[in-house]
Design a protein around this motif. Sequence first.
Motif, PDB file in Angstrom:
ATOM      1  N   LYS A   2      46.614 -78.424-154.955  1.00  0.00           N
ATOM      2  CA  LYS A   2      45.648 -77.442-155.444  1.00  0.00           C
ATOM      3  C   LYS A   2      45.056 -77.984-156.746  1.00  0.00           C
ATOM      4  CE  LYS A   2      47.947 -73.393-153.463  1.00  0.00           C
ATOM      5  NZ  LYS A   2      48.587 -72.073-153.757  1.00  0.00           N
ATOM      6  N   ILE A   3      43.742 -78.132-156.762  1.00  0.00           N
ATOM      7  CA  ILE A   3      43.079 -78.774-157.902  1.00  0.00           C
ATOM      8  C   ILE A   3      41.928 -77.896-158.370  1.00  0.00           C
ATOM      9  CG2 ILE A   3      41.820 -80.819-158.685  1.00  0.00           C
ATOM     10  CD1 ILE A   3      43.290 -82.377-156.453  1.00  0.00           C
ATOM     11  N   THR A   4      41.835 -77.706-159.679  1.00  0.00           N
ATOM     12  CA  THR A   4      40.751 -76.918-160.254  1.00  0.00           C
ATOM     13  C   THR A   4      39.816 -77.841-161.026  1.00  0.00           C
ATOM     14  OG1 THR A   4      42.132 -74.925-160.458  1.00  0.00           O
ATOM     15  CG2 THR A   4      40.151 -75.031-161.823  1.00  0.00           C
ATOM     16  N   LEU A   5      38.526 -77.674-160.768  1.00  0.00           N
ATOM     17  CA  LEU A   5      37.512 -78.501-161.411  1.00  0.00           C
ATOM     18  C   LEU A   5      36.605 -77.669-162.306  1.00  0.00           C
ATOM     19  CD1 LEU A   5      36.212 -80.520-158.297  1.00  0.00           C
ATOM     20  CD2 LEU A   5      38.224 -81.010-159.719  1.00  0.00           C
ATOM     21  N   THR A   6      36.257 -78.199-163.448  1.00  0.00           N
ATOM     22  CA  THR A   6      35.183 -77.632-164.254  1.00  0.00           C
ATOM     23  C   THR A   6      33.956 -78.518-164.044  1.00  0.00           C
ATOM     24  OG1 THR A   6      35.842 -78.929-166.198  1.00  0.00           O
ATOM     25  CG2 THR A   6      36.797 -76.732-165.972  1.00  0.00           C
ATOM     26  N   GLY A   7      32.824 -78.081-164.590  1.00  0.00           N
ATOM     27  CA  GLY A   7      31.613 -78.880-164.429  1.00  0.00           C
ATOM     28  C   GLY A   7      30.701 -78.396-163.323  1.00  0.00           C
ATOM     29  N   ALA A   8      31.053 -77.261-162.708  1.00  0.00           N
ATOM     30  CA  ALA A   8      30.229 -76.677-161.656  1.00  0.00           C
ATOM     31  C   ALA A   8      29.943 -77.709-160.563  1.00  0.00           C
ATOM     32  CB  ALA A   8      28.940 -76.110-162.264  1.00  0.00           C
ATOM     33  N   LEU A   9      28.694 -77.785-160.104  1.00  0.00           N
ATOM     34  CA  LEU A   9      28.312 -78.753-159.078  1.00  0.00           C
ATOM     35  C   LEU A   9      27.339 -79.769-159.673  1.00  0.00           C
ATOM     36  CD1 LEU A   9      27.905 -76.441-155.946  1.00  0.00           C
ATOM     37  CD2 LEU A   9      29.795 -77.997-156.484  1.00  0.00           C
ATOM     38  N   GLY A  10      27.755 -80.376-160.773  1.00  0.00           N
ATOM     39  CA  GLY A  10      26.929 -81.352-161.463  1.00  0.00           C
ATOM     40  C   GLY A  10      27.018 -82.731-160.852  1.00  0.00           C
ATOM     41  N   HIS A  11      26.468 -83.718-161.570  1.00  0.00           N
ATOM     42  CA  HIS A  11      26.392 -85.095-161.073  1.00  0.00           C
ATOM     43  C   HIS A  11      27.769 -85.691-160.779  1.00  0.00           C
ATOM     44  CE1 HIS A  11      22.121 -85.566-161.537  1.00  0.00           C
ATOM     45  NE2 HIS A  11      22.159 -85.226-162.803  1.00  0.00           N
ATOM     46  N   ILE A  12      28.807 -85.208-161.471  1.00  0.00           N
ATOM     47  CA  ILE A  12      30.157 -85.728-161.244  1.00  0.00           C
ATOM     48  C   ILE A  12      30.983 -84.751-160.418  1.00  0.00           C
ATOM     49  CG2 ILE A  12      32.318 -86.447-162.343  1.00  0.00           C
ATOM     50  CD1 ILE A  12      30.622 -87.311-164.765  1.00  0.00           C
ATOM     51  N   SER A  13      30.944 -83.488-160.777  1.00  0.00           N
ATOM     52  CA  SER A  13      31.826 -82.520-160.121  1.00  0.00           C
ATOM     53  C   SER A  13      31.524 -82.322-158.645  1.00  0.00           C
ATOM     54  CB  SER A  13      31.764 -81.174-160.859  1.00  0.00           C
ATOM     55  OG  SER A  13      32.285 -81.314-162.164  1.00  0.00           O
ATOM     56  N   ARG A  14      30.264 -82.399-158.255  1.00  0.00           N
ATOM     57  CA  ARG A  14      29.938 -82.242-156.830  1.00  0.00           C
ATOM     58  C   ARG A  14      30.563 -83.359-155.983  1.00  0.00           C
ATOM     59  NH1 ARG A  14      26.047 -79.767-153.564  1.00  0.00           N
ATOM     60  NH2 ARG A  14      24.919 -78.939-155.378  1.00  0.00           N
ATOM     61  N   PRO A  15      30.276 -84.647-156.285  1.00  0.00           N
ATOM     62  CA  PRO A  15      30.917 -85.697-155.475  1.00  0.00           C
ATOM     63  C   PRO A  15      32.426 -85.712-155.636  1.00  0.00           C
ATOM     64  CG  PRO A  15      29.710 -86.667-157.317  1.00  0.00           C
ATOM     65  CD  PRO A  15      29.315 -85.224-157.248  1.00  0.00           C
ATOM     66  N   LEU A  16      32.932 -85.312-156.800  1.00  0.00           N
ATOM     67  CA  LEU A  16      34.374 -85.228-157.001  1.00  0.00           C
ATOM     68  C   LEU A  16      34.972 -84.194-156.053  1.00  0.00           C
ATOM     69  CD1 LEU A  16      37.060 -85.674-158.422  1.00  0.00           C
ATOM     70  CD2 LEU A  16      36.237 -84.220-160.313  1.00  0.00           C
ATOM     71  N   ALA A  17      34.350 -83.025-155.987  1.00  0.00           N
ATOM     72  CA  ALA A  17      34.822 -81.987-155.065  1.00  0.00           C
ATOM     73  C   ALA A  17      34.770 -82.472-153.624  1.00  0.00           C
ATOM     74  CB  ALA A  17      33.976 -80.726-155.233  1.00  0.00           C
ATOM     75  N   GLN A  18      33.706 -83.164-153.281  1.00  0.00           N
ATOM     76  CA  GLN A  18      33.571 -83.668-151.912  1.00  0.00           C
ATOM     77  C   GLN A  18      34.662 -84.674-151.571  1.00  0.00           C
ATOM     78  OE1 GLN A  18      29.482 -84.959-152.375  1.00  0.00           O
ATOM     79  NE2 GLN A  18      28.696 -83.201-151.234  1.00  0.00           N
ATOM     80  N   HIS A  19      34.984 -85.564-152.524  1.00  0.00           N
ATOM     81  CA  HIS A  19      36.080 -86.524-152.317  1.00  0.00           C
ATOM     82  C   HIS A  19      37.385 -85.782-152.031  1.00  0.00           C
ATOM     83  CE1 HIS A  19      34.280 -90.398-153.115  1.00  0.00           C
ATOM     84  NE2 HIS A  19      33.834 -90.035-154.305  1.00  0.00           N
ATOM     85  N   LEU A  20      37.689 -84.801-152.874  1.00  0.00           N
ATOM     86  CA  LEU A  20      38.965 -84.092-152.783  1.00  0.00           C
ATOM     87  C   LEU A  20      39.055 -83.225-151.530  1.00  0.00           C
ATOM     88  CD1 LEU A  20      39.262 -83.075-156.546  1.00  0.00           C
ATOM     89  CD2 LEU A  20      40.613 -84.826-155.359  1.00  0.00           C
ATOM     90  N   LEU A  21      37.966 -82.542-151.207  1.00  0.00           N
ATOM     91  CA  LEU A  21      37.963 -81.698-150.011  1.00  0.00           C
ATOM     92  C   LEU A  21      38.115 -82.540-148.749  1.00  0.00           C
ATOM     93  CD1 LEU A  21      35.144 -79.239-151.087  1.00  0.00           C
ATOM     94  CD2 LEU A  21      37.525 -78.603-150.630  1.00  0.00           C
ATOM     95  N   ALA A  22      37.486 -83.717-148.750  1.00  0.00           N
ATOM     96  CA  ALA A  22      37.601 -84.607-147.591  1.00  0.00           C
ATOM     97  C   ALA A  22      39.028 -85.087-147.387  1.00  0.00           C
ATOM     98  CB  ALA A  22      36.661 -85.795-147.760  1.00  0.00           C
TER      99      ALA A  22
END
Length: 294
Positions: A2-22
């Motif tokens: 379980k991972i919590t991200l800040t940064g909303a869906l910005g230039h880093i947080s969006r691809p970061l979320a996609q990496h983790l969800l994948a």
Amino acid sequence: MKITLTGALGHISRPLAQHLLAQGHTVTIISSNAERKEIEALGGIAAIGSITDADFLARAFAEADAVYAMVPLDFTVPDIRAHSQNIGRAYAQAVRTSGVKRVVHLSSWGAHLAEGTGPIIGSYEVESSLNELPQVSVTHLRPGYFFQNLYRFIDLIKNAGFIGANYGGEDRIVFTSTKDIAKVAAEELTATGSEKIRYLASDDITASAAAQIMGAGIGKPALQWVTFTDEQAFAAFQEAGMPVMIAHLFVELGAAIHSGAIREDYDLHRPIAGETKLRDFAREFAAVFGEKVV
């Protein structure tokens, strides 16, 4: 995990979320209410609130195995340093309250300096707060100059025919791709242990070499990166309508790049080499350059 991200869906947080969800992780993303549906469509869990609210953060961090913490630059606040201190303290309090044991913080090159780095001083302050956490594994990611920062020179190139700042010429700049940062952040968040500080560099070249690469992409092979004086840079910021306080911060940052002070600690460490080079970004820059009308 379980991972919590800040940064909303910005230039880093969006691809970061996609990496983790994948990878099958459960990802909670802290953002404003406007992005709730987009976060949920991505497959994440939306946590709507402010990173200045320690109680909200603690709830968002609850049960998380790891947290990605970043502080977006806000040039509307009267004191960037104080603003960053407040967010750093909120993060630290939330980590203590929630019991999170792993934090990956998006910092910056130059964060080793307590003065003289303009807006980067905020990264120094947040690092200081997180370093006080007992029994928490904290890694500070220190990328260099984001490729996207080059977009701010488009108008100058079109109007004056060159890139200009109070750094340039043979000054070496550590460039970093946000895509590379996202990939490394994903690896760090899921790692069992890591170094305290990790520098990230996608390219490390002179400003002149960068200008040649960018120029080739937009049909201006003779493009130069001119070095202004601090006074000339400040005047240019003022002419562009930038508030005095912000102009001073950017002049200070540019002076640190020009003097080499910003990369002193970077040069003592072996950075993580990114896969995306400036030549790759130059294609994106050329597309935006061609679309933008001055």
